[in-house]
Design a protein around this motif. Structure first.
Motif, PDB file in Angstrom:
ATOM      1  N   TRP A 110       0.469  -9.313  -3.111  1.00 39.15           N
ATOM      2  CA  TRP A 110       1.818  -9.864  -3.196  1.00 39.15           C
ATOM      3  C   TRP A 110       2.189 -10.198  -4.641  1.00 39.15           C
ATOM      4  CZ3 TRP A 110       6.088 -10.149  -0.508  1.00 39.15           C
ATOM      5  CH2 TRP A 110       7.059 -11.111  -0.838  1.00 39.15           C
ATOM      6  N   ASN A 111       1.278 -10.837  -5.329  1.00 42.70           N
ATOM      7  CA  ASN A 111       1.556 -11.233  -6.702  1.00 42.70           C
ATOM      8  C   ASN A 111       1.681 -10.040  -7.646  1.00 42.70           C
ATOM      9  OD1 ASN A 111       1.844 -14.089  -6.746  1.00 42.70           O
ATOM     10  ND2 ASN A 111      -0.304 -14.223  -6.143  1.00 42.70           N
ATOM     11  N   ALA A 112       0.904  -9.006  -7.357  1.00 51.00           N
ATOM     12  CA  ALA A 112       1.049  -7.788  -8.157  1.00 51.00           C
ATOM     13  C   ALA A 112       2.457  -7.232  -7.966  1.00 51.00           C
ATOM     14  CB  ALA A 112      -0.007  -6.757  -7.746  1.00 51.00           C
ATOM     15  N   GLY A 113       2.946  -7.324  -6.718  1.00 47.05           N
ATOM     16  CA  GLY A 113       4.306  -6.885  -6.438  1.00 47.05           C
ATOM     17  C   GLY A 113       5.329  -7.672  -7.248  1.00 47.05           C
ATOM     18  N   ARG A 114       5.110  -8.958  -7.351  1.00 50.38           N
ATOM     19  CA  ARG A 114       6.015  -9.785  -8.142  1.00 50.38           C
ATOM     20  C   ARG A 114       5.993  -9.382  -9.620  1.00 50.38           C
ATOM     21  NH1 ARG A 114       4.450 -15.506  -7.863  1.00 50.38           N
ATOM     22  NH2 ARG A 114       6.216 -15.726  -9.251  1.00 50.38           N
ATOM     23  N   GLY A 137       1.651   4.090  -9.873  1.00 51.94           N
ATOM     24  CA  GLY A 137       0.331   3.658  -9.409  1.00 51.94           C
ATOM     25  C   GLY A 137       0.437   2.602  -8.326  1.00 51.94           C
ATOM     26  N   PHE A 138       1.357   1.680  -8.512  1.00 49.23           N
ATOM     27  CA  PHE A 138       1.497   0.610  -7.528  1.00 49.23           C
ATOM     28  C   PHE A 138       1.965   1.171  -6.189  1.00 49.23           C
ATOM     29  CE2 PHE A 138       3.779  -3.163  -5.723  1.00 49.23           C
ATOM     30  CZ  PHE A 138       2.638  -3.921  -5.518  1.00 49.23           C
ATOM     31  N   GLU A 139       2.922   2.082  -6.239  1.00 49.45           N
ATOM     32  CA  GLU A 139       3.381   2.690  -4.987  1.00 49.45           C
ATOM     33  C   GLU A 139       2.261   3.443  -4.298  1.00 49.45           C
ATOM     34  OE1 GLU A 139       7.000   4.916  -5.400  1.00 49.45           O
ATOM     35  OE2 GLU A 139       8.157   3.140  -6.021  1.00 49.45           O
ATOM     36  N   THR A 140       1.467   4.108  -5.098  1.00 54.05           N
ATOM     37  CA  THR A 140       0.323   4.810  -4.522  1.00 54.05           C
ATOM     38  C   THR A 140      -0.619   3.815  -3.843  1.00 54.05           C
ATOM     39  OG1 THR A 140       0.452   6.541  -6.178  1.00 54.05           O
ATOM     40  CG2 THR A 140      -1.663   6.261  -5.065  1.00 54.05           C
ATOM     41  N   THR A 190       2.150  -4.885   2.731  1.00 49.83           N
ATOM     42  CA  THR A 190       2.535  -3.682   1.996  1.00 49.83           C
ATOM     43  C   THR A 190       3.939  -3.234   2.376  1.00 49.83           C
ATOM     44  OG1 THR A 190       1.328  -2.431   3.680  1.00 49.83           O
ATOM     45  CG2 THR A 190       0.196  -2.831   1.590  1.00 49.83           C
ATOM     46  N   GLU A 191       4.236  -3.316   3.686  1.00 56.47           N
ATOM     47  CA  GLU A 191       5.586  -2.915   4.117  1.00 56.47           C
ATOM     48  C   GLU A 191       6.630  -3.865   3.535  1.00 56.47           C
ATOM     49  OE1 GLU A 191       7.800  -0.336   5.232  1.00 56.47           O
ATOM     50  OE2 GLU A 191       6.335  -0.077   6.843  1.00 56.47           O
ATOM     51  N   GLU A 192       6.289  -5.137   3.477  1.00 57.40           N
ATOM     52  CA  GLU A 192       7.222  -6.139   2.966  1.00 57.40           C
ATOM     53  C   GLU A 192       7.522  -5.922   1.479  1.00 57.40           C
ATOM     54  OE1 GLU A 192       8.894  -8.290   4.602  1.00 57.40           O
ATOM     55  OE2 GLU A 192       9.678  -9.566   2.990  1.00 57.40           O
ATOM     56  N   ILE A 193       6.478  -5.640   0.729  1.00 54.42           N
ATOM     57  CA  ILE A 193       6.686  -5.393  -0.704  1.00 54.42           C
ATOM     58  C   ILE A 193       7.479  -4.098  -0.900  1.00 54.42           C
ATOM     59  CG2 ILE A 193       5.539  -4.936  -2.905  1.00 54.42           C
ATOM     60  CD1 ILE A 193       3.153  -6.571  -1.797  1.00 54.42           C
ATOM     61  N   TRP A 194       7.108  -3.115  -0.122  1.00 56.61           N
ATOM     62  CA  TRP A 194       7.791  -1.818  -0.172  1.00 56.61           C
ATOM     63  C   TRP A 194       9.276  -1.978   0.115  1.00 56.61           C
ATOM     64  CZ3 TRP A 194       5.929   2.951  -1.507  1.00 56.61           C
ATOM     65  CH2 TRP A 194       6.679   4.079  -1.136  1.00 56.61           C
ATOM     66  N   ASP A 195       9.555  -2.869   1.070  1.00 53.12           N
ATOM     67  CA  ASP A 195      10.932  -3.140   1.457  1.00 53.12           C
ATOM     68  C   ASP A 195      11.747  -3.607   0.258  1.00 53.12           C
ATOM     69  OD1 ASP A 195      13.001  -3.515   3.493  1.00 53.12           O
ATOM     70  OD2 ASP A 195      12.775  -5.647   2.984  1.00 53.12           O
ATOM     71  N   LYS A 196      11.160  -4.438  -0.565  1.00 54.16           N
ATOM     72  CA  LYS A 196      11.866  -4.945  -1.736  1.00 54.16           C
ATOM     73  C   LYS A 196      11.922  -3.910  -2.859  1.00 54.16           C
ATOM     74  CE  LYS A 196      10.379  -9.713  -0.877  1.00 54.16           C
ATOM     75  NZ  LYS A 196      11.478  -9.962   0.063  1.00 54.16           N
ATOM     76  N   LEU A 197      10.923  -3.063  -2.897  1.00 53.49           N
ATOM     77  CA  LEU A 197      10.749  -2.174  -4.040  1.00 53.49           C
ATOM     78  C   LEU A 197      11.378  -0.790  -3.851  1.00 53.49           C
ATOM     79  CD1 LEU A 197       9.022  -3.780  -5.959  1.00 53.49           C
ATOM     80  CD2 LEU A 197       7.160  -2.144  -5.613  1.00 53.49           C
ATOM     81  N   ALA A 198      11.107  -0.197  -2.713  1.00 57.68           N
ATOM     82  CA  ALA A 198      11.387   1.234  -2.636  1.00 57.68           C
ATOM     83  C   ALA A 198      12.037   1.706  -1.343  1.00 57.68           C
ATOM     84  CB  ALA A 198      10.088   2.019  -2.843  1.00 57.68           C
ATOM     85  N   LEU A 209       7.588   2.348   4.674  1.00 54.57           N
ATOM     86  CA  LEU A 209       6.261   2.705   4.167  1.00 54.57           C
ATOM     87  C   LEU A 209       5.391   3.317   5.261  1.00 54.57           C
ATOM     88  CD1 LEU A 209       4.105   2.691   1.955  1.00 54.57           C
ATOM     89  CD2 LEU A 209       3.620   0.308   2.521  1.00 54.57           C
ATOM     90  N   ILE A 210       5.517   2.795   6.480  1.00 50.80           N
ATOM     91  CA  ILE A 210       4.694   3.295   7.591  1.00 50.80           C
ATOM     92  C   ILE A 210       4.889   4.802   7.770  1.00 50.80           C
ATOM     93  CG2 ILE A 210       6.438   2.857   9.376  1.00 50.80           C
ATOM     94  CD1 ILE A 210       4.219   2.082  11.269  1.00 50.80           C
ATOM     95  N   ALA A 211       6.087   5.284   7.386  1.00 55.68           N
ATOM     96  CA  ALA A 211       6.382   6.706   7.558  1.00 55.68           C
ATOM     97  C   ALA A 211       6.331   7.469   6.235  1.00 55.68           C
ATOM     98  CB  ALA A 211       7.760   6.868   8.193  1.00 55.68           C
ATOM     99  N   ALA A 212       5.880   6.781   5.185  1.00 53.63           N
ATOM    100  CA  ALA A 212       5.817   7.445   3.878  1.00 53.63           C
ATOM    101  C   ALA A 212       4.694   8.472   3.855  1.00 53.63           C
ATOM    102  CB  ALA A 212       5.590   6.407   2.788  1.00 53.63           C
TER     103      ALA A 212
END
Length: 732
Positions: free
Chosen positions: A614-618, A691-694, A707-715, A722-725
Motif C-alpha cells: 500500500w505504501n509503495a502505491g502511495r 515495474g510497479f504495475e508488473t 492490489t485491486e484497490e491500488i490498481w483502481d486508483k492508479l490504472a 486488475l483481476i482481468a488484466a
RNA sequence: GGAUCCGUAGCUCAGUGGUAGAGCGUUCGGCUUACAUCCGAAAGGGCAGAGGUUCGAUACCUCUCGGAUCCACCA
C-alpha cells in the motif's frame, strides 16, 4: 466489482487462448465444504486454488473454478442428532421422511454461511455454477452411476461383518475406523481339555469351532476331532479346525472361532462352512433369545441367560467373569494386556464387528484402471511420497462398502417386492409414534404401504433378496432399501457430475479438469476414489494434477482441535489482519504435502507486507519525475527475471515458493533498492511505474484486495480491472 | 510387522549437483519528505552422523541415530 463484472465465469471469448495439448480451459473443481458447518482454517487453504485460478485467468485462459457444498452424510446427521439430544429427543422420535426434512431445513439454514465466508477470503469461483451434493440433478446422476455400475457387474449385496457403531447406529467402511490402544483383561478360560485366552468372554457362547495352527505339535493331533466342553450355559460340542494364521506363541496357542463377531473368524468360518451366529445385537447388547427359546433349560442356566439378556456388553462381561470363577472355569487373568480396538471416528465408541447385509462395489477393475493412469502419468501427485502411498492402497484395496444406515444422504435405489418377501423384517414408526417391528404383511394390516414406505426406519432384507433398481417405485408392492449411500460414493463422482449437471457443454469443455487441491488426509477417502470412479464412468482421469496441501497447525506445531482450544477461526484473522494477509500467510514458504505452522506472528508479518504494498502505491504519486535513469536497463532486466521465475513457479504448482519470491523481490528489491534509486534519479518514473504495475499483477493472485484497490486508483480507468488484466510477459 | 516423510541460523520453515536463504527473535544505529506495521547495519549454520557416487554434495545412493505420520495384526 469482481462479481458484477462477470469475470469469475469462464470467458466464452473464442479468442481465449488455446492451451497446450489441445486443452480448452483451465478448470478446478472446489472440494465442497460441509454445507452445515462454518469454515475452518483448512478451507482457507483453498487459497491455493484461488491463486492458480487468478493466475490462469490473467494468462487469458478460459478459467473455471466450480464451487459447491457437501451434505456430509454421517457428519451432519451426527451433529443434528446431538442437537436433538439437547432437546431431549432422538432420531427414533421421527419417521424417516420427517427426520430427513428436518435435517434438510437445518442444513439450508446454515449453508449460506460457508459461501459468505469463502467470499470474504476473496475467492473467485463461478458462483453461477454452484452445486450442492443433494441437488436433484446431482442425485439423478449419482443414481445413474449406480445403475451403470450394477450393469457392469460391479455392485453386489452380501452379508459381511461391518464396523458398526452401536452408538451412531451405522456401519462404516474400513477407512473410517480409527484405531486406539486399550488395556483390557485377558482371560484364560478352561475349555474342556484345553485352555483358551480371550478378551471377549461374552462372545464365547456362540463360538462355532476351535482353531489351532496345523504345525503346532501340541494340538495338531486334535484337528478334526470333536469335544464336549462345559460352558456357562451347560455343555457344548466344539470341533477343532486348522488355521495357519493362529500364532502358537500367542496366549495358549488355541483360538476360539466366532464368525459373527470377528473379521478373521468370519473369513475362517466361510472356508469351514461355520454358521454365523450373532450374540451381540445392533444396540451393543447381549441377545440370548436363541438360548431362551429352547425347551427344557436347566434353571441355573436359564437364570443366567435371563440375567445377561439385554445387558450392554460392557456390563455383561464382568458378570460373566464372576460366573466363570464360580464354576471354577477361570484359570487366570492377565490385567496388563494391551491391544488395539477399532473406534468410531465420530463418537469414539468401540466399534462392534456385526454381520449385516450391505451393498458393495467390486473395486478391482477400478483400481487397475487407476494404477495404469498413475503409471502413465495421466495424474500427477504433488506432495512427496503420496504417489507411493496411493499406489500401495490401490494395490491392496478391499471391496467398498457403500451402505450407510442413516437417512441423511442419497437413499439406495434398490426396491424389494413385498410379494416376494411378505416376511421382510421392517421397523416402522406408526401413526401413534411408536416403533413397531415386524413383517411387511403384518404391518400392512394396520398401515398403508405408502405409510410404511415413508415412515420406515430400517429394513432387513435377506442377504440373497432380489432387488430391482429404480429411481422411483417400480410398482405397487415395492419397498425401498432404507440404507443410504456412503457420502464418498457421491463425492467420488463430484468432478464429472458437477459439470454434467451444469450448463450444456460444460462437461465437454472443462473435463478432465487440471488441478485437484485438497489436504493429504483425504487422499485415500476422496482423491483415490475420484480417480477410480472418474476413469470407470468417463474413461478419463478427473484431473491431471493433485496438489496435496498440508494441514494447518498452530504456531507451536500442534494439530488444531476443538478440545485443545487452539483452533484458528479464519474469519477472525480476516477481521484483524485482512484477507490478503491471511492468504499470504497460509501459502508463504509452504510445500505440497507438508504441514505448516500458522500463527498470529506469521499473519501479522504478512499484514505488514500488505501495508508495504500500500505504501509503495502511495509513493508512486510522489516519485521522482526524472524521465531517464542510468539503471533503467538493469531494472528491466531484473524485472524480467522476476516475472520469468514466478511464472515458472506457478506453472509448476510451486505456490509457496512463488509467494516467497514475489514477497522478497517486491520488498527487498523493488522497494528497498529501486524506490531508493528513483529518489536519487537513477531509475526513471516510467520504468518504476511499469515495474510497479508488473508487481501488482504478480501479487494479485496472492493478495487480490490491496492490489485491486491500488490498481483502481492508479490504472483502472485506462486498463480495466486488475483481476482481468494480462499477466506480464517475459522475454526469455 | 509393513510403508512414507522429515532432521538446514535461537524459533518456524524455504531452497539448490558448484563457495548457504526468508520471516520472527537478538544486538547496534536511525521518526531519512511511501511506510517506525518502517529504514540502515550486525551477530548467528562445517545444511543430524558415517560411508559411497562425482572434478565437486547440504542436495544423488547406502547405513546409523533422532522425530513425525499412515497402514496391518493382535484369539
Amino acid at each position: 466489482m469482481w462479481e458484477t463484472s462477470g469475470v469469475f465465469a469462464p470467458k466464452n471469448d473464442p479468442e481465449a487462448k488455446t492451451l497446450p495439448a489441445g486443452r480448452q480451459a483451465f478448470t478446478i473443481i472446489m472440494p465442497p465444504p460441509n454445507a452445515n458447518d462454518p469454515l475452518h482454517i483448512g478451507h482457507a487453504m483453498y487459497v491455493v486454488e484461488d491463486i492458480l485460478i487468478r493466475y490462469h485467468r490473467m494468462r487469458g485462459e478460459a478459467t473455471l473454478w466450480l464451487p459447491g457444498t457437501d451434505h456430509a452424510g454421517i457428519e451432519t446427521q451426527f451433529v443434528f442428532e446431538k442437537k436433538l439430544k439437547k432437546e431431549g429427543k432422538s432420531r427414533f422420535d421421527f419417521d424417516r421422511k420427517t427426520l430427513y426434512n428436518m435435517i434438510w431445513d437445518y442444513v439450508q439454514k446454515n449453508s449460506g454461511i460457508a459461501v459468505a465466508q469463502l467470499k470474504k477470503l476473496g475467492f473467485s469461483p463461478d458462483w453461477s455454477r454452484f452445486k450442492f451434493t443433494l441437488d436433484p440433478q446431482i442425485v439423478d446422476l449419482v443414481l445413474e452411476t449406480f445403475f451403470e455400475l450394477h450393469k457392469r457387474g460391479l455392485v453386489y449385496r452380501d452379508l459381511r461383518l461391518v464396523n458398526y457403531c452401536t452408538r451412531c447406529g451405522t456401519g462404516y467402511s474400513e477407512l473410517e475406523a480409527k484405531h486406539e490402544v486399550k488395556k483390557d483383561p485377558f482371560i484364560y478360560i478352561k475349555y474342556g481339555p484345553f485352555t483358551i485366552g480371550t478378551v471377549r468372554p461374552e462372545t464365547k457362547f456362540r463360538d462355532t469351532a476351535l482353531a489351532v495352527n496345523p504345525t503346532d505339535k501340541r494340538y495338531s493331533k486334535h484337528i478334526g476331532k470333536t469335544f464336549e466342553i462345559m460352558g456357562l450355559l451347560g455343555p457344548i460340542t466344539m470341533t477343532v479346525i486348522a488355521d495357519p494364521d493362529v500364532d502358537p506363541e500367542f496366549g495358549t496357542g488355541i483360538m476360539k472361532v466366532t464368525p459373527a463377531h470377528d473379521f478373521h473368524d468370519f473369513e475362517l468360518g466361510k472356508q469351514n462352512n461355520l454358521p454365523v451366529t450373532p450374540i451381540v445385537d445392533f444396540n451393543g447388547k447381549m441377545d440370548f433369545s436363541w438360548f431362551l427359546s429352547k425347551k427344557d433349560i436347566e434353571p441355573k442356566y436359564k437364570e443366567r441367560a435371563e440375567r445377561y439378556h439385554g445387558l450392554h456388553v460392557s456390563k455383561a462381561r464382568p458378570m460373566m467373569i464372576e460366573d466363570l470363577k464360580a464354576d471354577g472355569l477361570l484359570e487366570k487373568i492377565d490385567e496388563t494386556y494391551e491391544h488395539t480396538l477399532s473406534t468410531c471416528y465420530r463418537c469414539g465408541s468401540v466399534l462392534e464387528p456385526l454381520p449385516l447385509p450391505q451393498f458393495f462395489l467390486s473395486v478391482k477393475p477400478m483400481t487397475q484402471k487407476a494404477l495404469k493412469a498413475l503409471r502413465d502419468k495421466k495424474v500427477k501427485i504433488h506432495g512427496p511420497g503420496y504417489d507411493k502411498i496411493l499406489v500401495h492402497w490401490l494395490e491392496n484395496l478391499k471391496d467398498w462398502n457403500i451402505s450407510r444406515q442413516i437417512v441423511w444422504g442419497i437413499r439406495i435405489p434398490a426396491w424389494y417386492s413385498t410379494k416376494d418377501y411378505p416376511n421382510l423384517q421392517v421397523t416402522f414408526l406408526g401413526n401413534d409414534k411408536q416403533l413397531i417391528s415386524g413383517a411387511v404383511g403384518e404391518l400392512l394390516k394396520v398401515h398403508t404401504l405408502e405409510d410404511i414406505r415413508t415412515g420406515i426406519q430400517s429394513l432387513k432384507a435377506p442377504v440373497d433378496a432380489k432387488f430391482t433398481l429404480s429411481k422411483t417405485s417400480p410398482g405397487d408392492n415395492f419397498i425401498q432399501e432404507t440404507d443410504t449411500f456412503d457420502t464418498w460414493f457421491s463425492s467420488a463422482q463430484w468432478p464429472f457430475v458437477t459439470l454434467q449437471a451444469n450448463k450444456p457443454g460444460d462437461f465437454e469443455r472443462f473435463y478432465p479438469t487440471q488441478v485437484m487441491d485438497t489436504a493429504y488426509d483425504i487422499l485415500i477417502f476422496w482423491v483415490m476414489r475420484m480417480i477410480m470412479m472418474g476413469l470407470e464412468m468417463t474413461g478419463e482421469v478427473p484431473f491431471e494434477h493433485v496438489y496435496l496441501h498440508g494441514l494447518v497447525r498452530d504456531e507451536k506445531g500442534q494439530k488444531m482441535s476443538k478440545s485443545k482450544g487452539n483452533v484458528i477461526n479464519p474469519l477472525e484473522y480476516v477481521e484483524k489482519f485482512g484477507a490478503d494477509a491471511l492468504r499470504m500467510a497460509l501459502v508463504m514458504s509452504t510445500t505440497a504435502g507438508k504441514d505448516s505452522n500458522t500463527g498470529k506472528d506469521k499473519i501479522r508479518g504478512m499484514r505488514n507486507f500488505t501495508n508495504k504494498v500500500w505504501n509503495a502505491g502511495r509513493f508512486m504519486s510522489m516519485a521522482n519525475q526524472s524521465t531517464e535513469g542510468k539503471n533503467d536497463k538493469d531494472f528491466h532486466a531484473h524485472l524480467n527475471e522476476v516475472v520469468k521465475t514466478i511464472t515458472r513457479q506457478l506453472d509448476q504448482l510451486k505456490v509457496g515458493l512463488a509467494a516467497e519470491t514475489v514477497y522478497n523481490e517486491f520488498w527487498h528489491w523493488f522497494c528497498d533498492a529501486c524506490i531508493e534509486q528513483n529518489k536519487k534519479g537513477k531509475i526513471s518514473l516510467k520504468a518504476l511505474t511499469q515495474g510497479f504495475e508488473t508487481f501488482l499483477k504478480l501479487l494479485h493472485p496472492f493478495m487480490p484486495f490491496v492490489t485491486e484497490e491500488i490498481w483502481d486508483k492508479l490504472a483502472r480507468k485506462e486498463k480495466g480491472l486488475l483481476i482481468a488484466a494480462h499477466w506480464p510477459t517475459s522475454e526469455s
